[in-house]
Design an enzyme around this catalytic site. Structure first.
Site, mmCIF file in Angstrom:
data_model
loop_
_atom_site.group_PDB
_atom_site.id
_atom_site.type_symbol
_atom_site.label_atom_id
_atom_site.label_comp_id
_atom_site.label_asym_id
_atom_site.label_seq_id
_atom_site.Cartn_x
_atom_site.Cartn_y
_atom_site.Cartn_z
ATOM 1 N N ASP A 35 1.545 1.336 -2.044
ATOM 2 C CA ASP A 35 1.839 2.763 -1.895
ATOM 3 C C ASP A 35 1.425 3.277 -0.524
ATOM 4 O O ASP A 35 0.498 2.752 0.100
ATOM 5 C CB ASP A 35 1.081 3.575 -2.953
ATOM 6 C CG ASP A 35 1.577 3.344 -4.366
ATOM 7 O OD1 ASP A 35 2.487 2.509 -4.551
ATOM 8 O OD2 ASP A 35 1.042 3.986 -5.287
ATOM 9 N N HIS A 182 -2.501 -0.426 -1.740
ATOM 10 C CA HIS A 182 -2.033 0.569 -0.777
ATOM 11 C C HIS A 182 -2.001 -0.043 0.620
ATOM 12 O O HIS A 182 -2.994 -0.631 1.049
ATOM 13 C CB HIS A 182 -2.955 1.792 -0.756
ATOM 14 C CG HIS A 182 -2.950 2.573 -2.035
ATOM 15 N ND1 HIS A 182 -3.605 2.135 -3.164
ATOM 16 C CD2 HIS A 182 -2.370 3.758 -2.348
ATOM 17 C CE1 HIS A 182 -3.419 3.024 -4.133
ATOM 18 N NE2 HIS A 182 -2.686 4.012 -3.668
#
Length: 214
Positions: A35, A182
């Site tokens: 992400d 992430h």
């Protein structure tokens, strides 16, 4: 004490059955997701490590980051990974009116679908996991698949060690798990420690890492 668990409880998945939490499979498959990118240096490093293990993943990109770093975004595309929508400005669903939220998703769709002549995506993950029922309903009506997760690495959490980040993934993942990392500055220390070790361990156990495709 964390309110959000590393492993998503079965009851939570049953409460929101229209969202995707994991993948039903009878083979050894794991689904890595990243992400918040694309991010200079970090995303390209991630792509190289994935390539070293012949692993595919899904990148839930922030539209504004795509606009700022189209070359890195192109690298994700060319490496054969899937792309998901993570809103244009990484906004919190619970703090945003539904129409404004949908508009922000649409802005990101434009960045995803028009930059460098790539196809539009219909995978969506809400930033922070925050999404109101009405927001989710409208996005599904627009054809989006809302992808949540089975396992959180907590790589962004500055209060956990690199070793704990790794343990979160190693101890809780199973075949079909959708795992959250992430490719962001904040998460980079933990993610860069854990990811190669996750890839090595599960590859040796015969797992394949696949991108999400619906």
């Amino acid at each position: 004490m964390k309110l959000t668990p590393v492993k998503t409880p079965v009851v939570a998945k049953k409460m929101f059955p229209n969202y995707i939490w994991d993948i039903a499979t009878t083979t050894k498959e794991l689904f890595l997701t990243f992400d918040d990118g694309p991010t200079p240096d970090i995303t390209n490093w991630t792509l190289k490590i994935l390539d070293d293990y012949n692993a595919k993943a899904t990148f839930f990109c922030v539209g504004g980051n795509i606009d700022q770093h189209p070359d890195i975004y192109q690298n994700i595309i060319e490496a054969g990974h899937s792309i998901g929508n993570h809103t244009q400005h990484h906004i919190k669903g619970w703090a945003t009116k539904t129409n404004a939220y949908i508009d922000n998703v649409s802005l990101a769709e434009h960045s995803i679908g028009t930059k460098l002549h790539t196809k539009k995506t219909k995978l969506f993950r809400p930033p922070y996991g925050q999404i109101k029922p009405q927001q989710g309903k409208k996005l599904i009506e627009l054809g989006y698949k809302i992808v949540m997760w089975d396992v959180l690495s907590f790589d962004w959490d500055q209060d956990i060690s690199e070793e704990q980040c790794l343990e979160n993934v190693i101890s809780k993942s199973k075949s079909g798990s959708i795992i959250v990392f992430h490719d962001s500055i904040k998460a980079s220390k933990n993610m860069m420690y854990a990811l190669p070790k996750v890839l090595e361990k599960f590859s040796l156990e015969g797992y394949k890492f696949k991108a999400l495709e619906f």
